[in-house]
Design an enzyme around this catalytic site. Structure first.
Site, PDB file in Angstrom:
ATOM      1  N   THR A 149     106.383 126.747 143.696  1.00 35.15           N
ATOM      2  CA  THR A 149     107.097 127.759 142.918  1.00 35.15           C
ATOM      3  C   THR A 149     108.403 128.112 143.615  1.00 35.15           C
ATOM      4  O   THR A 149     108.412 128.415 144.802  1.00 35.15           O
ATOM      5  CB  THR A 149     106.202 129.004 142.777  1.00 35.15           C
ATOM      6  OG1 THR A 149     105.111 128.668 141.933  1.00 35.15           O
ATOM      7  CG2 THR A 149     106.952 130.186 142.205  1.00 35.15           C
TER       8      THR A 149
ATOM      9  N   GLN B 142     101.960 121.388 136.488  1.00 37.15           N
ATOM     10  CA  GLN B 142     100.843 122.252 136.895  1.00 37.15           C
ATOM     11  C   GLN B 142     100.696 123.407 135.895  1.00 37.15           C
ATOM     12  O   GLN B 142     101.593 124.240 135.750  1.00 37.15           O
ATOM     13  CB  GLN B 142     101.032 122.797 138.314  1.00 37.15           C
ATOM     14  CG  GLN B 142      99.713 123.415 138.818  1.00 37.15           C
ATOM     15  CD  GLN B 142      99.797 124.109 140.158  1.00 37.15           C
ATOM     16  OE1 GLN B 142     100.743 124.842 140.428  1.00 37.15           O
ATOM     17  NE2 GLN B 142      98.801 123.900 141.008  1.00 37.15           N
TER      18      GLN B 142
ATOM     19  N   HIS C  72      95.679 124.351 137.251  1.00 41.99           N
ATOM     20  CA  HIS C  72      95.722 125.173 138.467  1.00 41.99           C
ATOM     21  C   HIS C  72      94.484 126.070 138.501  1.00 41.99           C
ATOM     22  O   HIS C  72      94.419 127.074 137.796  1.00 41.99           O
ATOM     23  CB  HIS C  72      96.983 126.017 138.443  1.00 41.99           C
ATOM     24  CG  HIS C  72      97.365 126.641 139.753  1.00 41.99           C
ATOM     25  ND1 HIS C  72      96.513 126.674 140.839  1.00 41.99           N
ATOM     26  CD2 HIS C  72      98.519 127.234 140.165  1.00 41.99           C
ATOM     27  CE1 HIS C  72      97.140 127.280 141.853  1.00 41.99           C
ATOM     28  NE2 HIS C  72      98.345 127.623 141.465  1.00 41.99           N
TER      29      HIS C  72
ATOM     30  N   ASN D 218      94.099 129.132 144.532  1.00 43.11           N
ATOM     31  CA  ASN D 218      94.981 130.198 145.030  1.00 43.11           C
ATOM     32  C   ASN D 218      94.813 131.564 144.379  1.00 43.11           C
ATOM     33  O   ASN D 218      95.771 132.341 144.298  1.00 43.11           O
ATOM     34  CB  ASN D 218      96.451 129.736 144.939  1.00 43.11           C
ATOM     35  CG  ASN D 218      96.705 128.536 145.824  1.00 43.11           C
ATOM     36  OD1 ASN D 218      95.876 128.199 146.672  1.00 43.11           O
ATOM     37  ND2 ASN D 218      97.835 127.874 145.648  1.00 43.11           N
TER      38      ASN D 218
ATOM     39  N   TYR E 211      94.294 132.521 141.265  1.00 46.14           N
ATOM     40  CA  TYR E 211      94.763 132.769 139.898  1.00 46.14           C
ATOM     41  C   TYR E 211      93.576 132.747 138.917  1.00 46.14           C
ATOM     42  O   TYR E 211      92.425 132.620 139.336  1.00 46.14           O
ATOM     43  CB  TYR E 211      95.875 131.779 139.539  1.00 46.14           C
ATOM     44  CG  TYR E 211      97.086 131.998 140.436  1.00 46.14           C
ATOM     45  CD1 TYR E 211      97.787 133.202 140.369  1.00 46.14           C
ATOM     46  CD2 TYR E 211      97.477 131.061 141.377  1.00 46.14           C
ATOM     47  CE1 TYR E 211      98.868 133.451 141.219  1.00 46.14           C
ATOM     48  CE2 TYR E 211      98.557 131.298 142.229  1.00 46.14           C
ATOM     49  CZ  TYR E 211      99.252 132.496 142.144  1.00 46.14           C
ATOM     50  OH  TYR E 211     100.307 132.748 142.982  1.00 46.14           O
TER      51      TYR E 211
ATOM     52  N   ARG F 249      93.371 121.375 140.561  1.00 49.73           N
ATOM     53  CA  ARG F 249      93.553 121.832 141.947  1.00 49.73           C
ATOM     54  C   ARG F 249      92.574 122.957 142.263  1.00 49.73           C
ATOM     55  O   ARG F 249      92.484 123.938 141.528  1.00 49.73           O
ATOM     56  CB  ARG F 249      94.979 122.339 142.150  1.00 49.73           C
ATOM     57  CG  ARG F 249      95.299 122.570 143.616  1.00 49.73           C
ATOM     58  CD  ARG F 249      96.756 122.910 143.856  1.00 49.73           C
ATOM     59  NE  ARG F 249      97.222 122.253 145.073  1.00 49.73           N
ATOM     60  CZ  ARG F 249      98.130 122.749 145.900  1.00 49.73           C
ATOM     61  NH1 ARG F 249      98.710 123.898 145.647  1.00 49.73           N
ATOM     62  NH2 ARG F 249      98.492 122.091 146.984  1.00 49.73           N
TER      63      ARG F 249
ATOM     64  N   ASN G  41      96.145 135.535 147.566  1.00 47.05           N
ATOM     65  CA  ASN G  41      96.041 136.489 146.459  1.00 47.05           C
ATOM     66  C   ASN G  41      94.712 137.234 146.458  1.00 47.05           C
ATOM     67  O   ASN G  41      94.154 137.517 145.395  1.00 47.05           O
ATOM     68  CB  ASN G  41      96.298 135.793 145.116  1.00 47.05           C
ATOM     69  CG  ASN G  41      97.734 135.338 145.001  1.00 47.05           C
ATOM     70  OD1 ASN G  41      98.640 136.116 145.266  1.00 47.05           O
ATOM     71  ND2 ASN G  41      97.952 134.085 144.640  1.00 47.05           N
TER      72      ASN G  41
ATOM     73  N   GLY H  52     103.686 119.971 150.795  1.00 44.82           N
ATOM     74  CA  GLY H  52     104.405 121.055 150.138  1.00 44.82           C
ATOM     75  C   GLY H  52     105.713 121.355 150.840  1.00 44.82           C
ATOM     76  O   GLY H  52     106.770 120.822 150.499  1.00 44.82           O
ATOM     77  N   ARG H  53     105.636 122.216 151.876  1.00 43.47           N
ATOM     78  CA  ARG H  53     106.858 122.670 152.554  1.00 43.47           C
ATOM     79  C   ARG H  53     107.738 121.527 153.052  1.00 43.47           C
ATOM     80  O   ARG H  53     108.966 121.612 152.935  1.00 43.47           O
ATOM     81  CB  ARG H  53     106.482 123.641 153.677  1.00 43.47           C
ATOM     82  CG  ARG H  53     105.989 124.979 153.141  1.00 43.47           C
ATOM     83  CD  ARG H  53     105.197 125.765 154.156  1.00 43.47           C
ATOM     84  NE  ARG H  53     103.949 125.089 154.473  1.00 43.47           N
ATOM     85  CZ  ARG H  53     103.033 125.557 155.308  1.00 43.47           C
ATOM     86  NH1 ARG H  53     103.239 126.703 155.924  1.00 43.47           N
ATOM     87  NH2 ARG H  53     101.926 124.885 155.536  1.00 43.47           N
TER      88      ARG H  53
HETATM   89  C1  LIG Z   1     107.410 128.194 148.355  1.00 48.81           C
HETATM   90  C2  LIG Z   1     106.006 127.815 147.987  1.00 48.81           C
HETATM   91  C3  LIG Z   1     105.618 127.815 146.658  1.00 48.81           C
HETATM   92  C4  LIG Z   1     104.326 127.399 146.288  1.00 48.81           C
HETATM   93  N1  LIG Z   1     103.988 127.340 144.961  1.00 48.81           N
HETATM   94  C5  LIG Z   1     102.791 126.828 144.581  1.00 48.81           C
HETATM   95  C6  LIG Z   1     102.489 126.614 143.212  1.00 48.81           C
HETATM   96  O1  LIG Z   1     103.313 126.845 142.307  1.00 48.81           O
HETATM   97  N2  LIG Z   1     101.258 126.134 142.903  1.00 48.81           N
HETATM   98  C7  LIG Z   1     100.320 125.840 143.873  1.00 48.81           C
HETATM   99  O2  LIG Z   1      99.213 125.401 143.537  1.00 48.81           O
HETATM  100  N3  LIG Z   1     100.609 125.998 145.178  1.00 48.81           N
HETATM  101  C8  LIG Z   1     101.823 126.462 145.543  1.00 48.81           C
HETATM  102  N4  LIG Z   1     102.131 126.550 146.883  1.00 48.81           N
HETATM  103  C9  LIG Z   1     101.211 125.993 147.889  1.00 48.81           C
HETATM  104  C10 LIG Z   1     101.607 124.547 148.202  1.00 48.81           C
HETATM  105  O3  LIG Z   1     101.403 123.696 147.091  1.00 48.81           O
HETATM  106  C11 LIG Z   1     100.774 123.978 149.366  1.00 48.81           C
HETATM  107  O4  LIG Z   1      99.413 124.124 149.044  1.00 48.81           O
HETATM  108  C12 LIG Z   1     101.048 124.692 150.694  1.00 48.81           C
HETATM  109  O5  LIG Z   1     102.436 124.807 150.931  1.00 48.81           O
HETATM  110  C13 LIG Z   1     100.384 123.942 151.853  1.00 48.81           C
HETATM  111  O6  LIG Z   1     100.883 122.627 151.943  1.00 48.81           O
HETATM  112  P1  LIG Z   1     101.978 122.230 153.087  1.00 48.81           P
HETATM  113  O7  LIG Z   1     101.344 122.603 154.406  1.00 48.81           O
HETATM  114  O8  LIG Z   1     102.188 120.763 152.935  1.00 48.81           O
HETATM  115  O9  LIG Z   1     103.203 123.044 152.817  1.00 48.81           O
HETATM  116  C14 LIG Z   1     103.390 127.001 147.285  1.00 48.81           C
HETATM  117  C15 LIG Z   1     103.798 127.028 148.625  1.00 48.81           C
HETATM  118  C16 LIG Z   1     105.072 127.411 148.987  1.00 48.81           C
HETATM  119  C17 LIG Z   1     105.481 127.380 150.448  1.00 48.81           C
END
Ligand SMILES: Cc1cc2nc3c(=O)[nH]c(=O)nc-3n(C[C@H](O)[C@H](O)[C@H](O)COP(=O)(O)O)c2cc1C
Length: 368
Positions: free
Chosen positions: A25, A97, A179, A182, A184, A231, A239, A326-327
Site C-alpha cells: 500500500t 490484491q 487478502h 493482517n 482485515y 494471503r 492491526n 516487500g520492502r
Molecule cells: C509500505 C507497506 C505497505 C504494505 N501494504 C500491504 C498491502 O497492501 N497488503 C498486504 O497484504 N501487505 C502489505 N504490506 C506487508 C508486505 O506485503 C510484507 O508482508 C511485509 O513488508 C514483509 O515483507 P518484507 O520483509 O519483504 O518487506 C505492506 C508493507 C509495507 C512496508
C-alpha cells in the site's frame, strides 16, 4: 535444486523467476483511482516473476485508508487498466490484491459516514491514515465498528466475486489474490480476538473459516482457480489481531482450500514487516505446508516476511515455490537483477512510504 532465478509455472502463467513483489500500500491514488504515476511505478518492477498489487478495496465499505485504490468504479477500473497495460508492455505479470478492511477503517472513509463493519462490535486498537483537504495526512484511531448481520454476508461474498470478475475482465489483471491476512475483514472472521459471534460464522473453527471459504469458492467459480491466490498471516499481531489457537485453525483453512485448484497459497511468516518469530505465538509453517500438500493441493507455496537471498534459497530448499519481497522492492525497482548479481540493496525511505508523489516512489534508481 530449485533456483530463485529459474522459470516456473503458476496456474496458466509462465513466470521467469520465483521472485514475487509483495502487495504494498502506498496511498497514492486520490479518489481511489490509480494514476499514471502508479503505472510507471509498477512497470519499473515488471521483472518480478509476479507482481501482487497493493491492497485494493472491493467496495467503498471495504476502504480503510485515504488514497488507496478501489476496484468498484469505472474510473478505478480504467486507472488499473493503464497500470496492468504498462506492466504487460514490459513483459510482466500482475495480480490484484482484493481487500475488505472490515473494522480497520474510520467513519470519514465510509459511505455516508457510517460505522465500519466487522464480525463483532469490537474496536481494533490500531490506526488508520486520513488526509486533510490541504493534502497533509495523519494517523488516527480506527472507529468503533458494528457487527455484520448474517444476512449481509452473502452480499460481501458477492462483492468479492464481482471484484474478481472486474479485475480480470475490465482492469486487465492476470489474476487476483484474496487478502485474508493482517487483521482485515476475512482475518477478523477467522480469529477469536475479533470474532465473538454466536451464529454459523463464529465459535468453532469451521464456523470462523466459513466466510473465507465462501469467498474463495465464489471467486474461483467466477474466474477459475488457476487465476486465484490467497494471503494468510497465521500469527501476525498487525492491526490488533490474534487467535487463541492458530495452528489447528490454519490447518483447517489450508485443507479446505486445497481442493479449489488455487494458483498459490501466500503465507506471511511471523509479524508482518517485523520479527519472523512472534513471542507467545509459536507456529509450525512446515506443518502447514505439509497439510496443504497432504490434502492434495497442487498450487504454489509462497512465503514472505524478512527474506533476503540466502533465506529465500533456504526456504526453496525446504519446499517453498515462490518468495515474496516487500520492502526491498520499494527501494530497488530492479530487485531481481540485484539479487541475481548479489549487488547491494538500497534502503527504504520511511518518510515517503505512505502518500506523496514521485519522491520515494518512482525515483529509486536501478543499477546502471
Ligand atoms: C509500505 C507497506 C505497505 C504494505 N501494504 C500491504 C498491502 O497492501 N497488503 C498486504 O497484504 N501487505 C502489505 N504490506 C506487508 C508486505 O506485503 C510484507 O508482508 C511485509 O513488508 C514483509 O515483507 P518484507 O520483509 O519483504 O518487506 C505492506 C508493507 C509495507 C512496508
Amino acid at each position: 535444486m530449485k533456483s530463485l532465478f529459474e522459470s516456473v509455472q503458476l496456474g496458466g502463467l509462465q513466470l521467469p523467476n520465483r521472485i514475487v513483489m509483495a502487495p504494498l500500500t502506498r496511498n497514492r491514488a486520490p479518489g481511489a483511482i490509480p494514476t499514471p504515476l502508479m503505472a510507471e511505478y509498477y512497470a519499473q518492477r515488471a521483472a518480478a516473476g509476479l507482481i501482487v498489487s497493493e491492497a485494493t478495496a472491493i467496495t467503498h465499505q471495504g476502504q480503510g485508508y485515504a488514497d488507496v485504490p478501489g476496484l468498484y468504479g469505472t474510473e478505478q477500473l480504467d486507472g488499473w487498466k493503464r497500470v496492468t497495460g504498462a506492466v504487460h508492455a514490459r513483459g510482466g505479470r500482475i495480480f490484484c490484491q482484493l481487500w475488505h478492511v472490515g473494522r480497520v477503517s474510520h467513519v470519514d472513509l465510509q459511505p455516508h459516514g457510517q460505522k465500519p463493519v466487522a464480525p463483532s462490535a469490537l474496536a481494533a486498537k490500531t490506526k488508520t491514515w486520513l488526509t486533510k483537504p490541504d493534502g497533509s495526512g495523519s494517523f488516527v484511531a480506527t472507529s468503533e465498528p458494528r457487527a455484520l448481520d448474517a444476512g449481509e454476508l452473502p452480499g460481501i461474498v458477492q462483492d468479492f466475486r464481482h471484484a474478481a470478475r472486474h479485475a480480470v475482465a475490465s482492469a486487465g489483471f492476470d489474476g487476483v489474490e484474496v487478502h485474508a491476512a493482517n487483521g482485515y475483514l476475512l482475518d477478523q472472521f477467522l480469529k477469536t480476538g475479533a470474532n465473538q459471534r454466536h451464529d454459523d460464522y463464529g465459535g468453532s473453527i469451521p464456523n470462523r473459516a466459513r466466510l473465507l471459504l465462501e469467498v474463495m469458492r465464489a471467486v474461483v467459480e467466477e474466474i477459475g482457480g488457476d487465476r486465484v491466490g490467497v494471503r494468510l498471516s497465521p500469527v501476525t499481531p498487525a492491526n490488533d489481531i490474534r487467535d487463541d489457537n492458530p495452528q489447528p485453525l490454519f490447518d483447517h483453512v489450508v485443507r479446505e482450500l486445497a481442493g479449489l485448484g488455487l494458483a498459490y497459497m501466500h503465507v506471511v511468516e511471523g509479524a508482518t514487516g517485523g520479527p519472523r518469530e512472534v513471542e507467545g505465538r509459536p507456529f509450525d509453517y512446515q506443518a502447514l505446508r505439509r497439510a496443504w500438500r497432504e490434502a492434495g493441493a497442487k498450487g504454489a507455496w509462497m512465503v514472505n516476511n524478512g527474506y533476503d537471498r540466502r533465506l529465500a534459497e533456504q526456504s526453496l530448499e525446504q519446499g517453498a515455490d515462490l518468495v515474496a519481497f516487500g520492502r526491498p522492492f520499494i527501494s530497488n525497482p530492479d530487485l531481481v537483477e540485484r539479487l541475481r548479481t548479489n549487488a547491494p540493496l538500497q534502503e527504504i525511505d520511511k518518510a515517503t512510504l505512505y502518500g506523496g508523489g514521485a519522491k520515494g516512489y518512482t525515483d529509486y534508481p536501478a543499477l546502471k
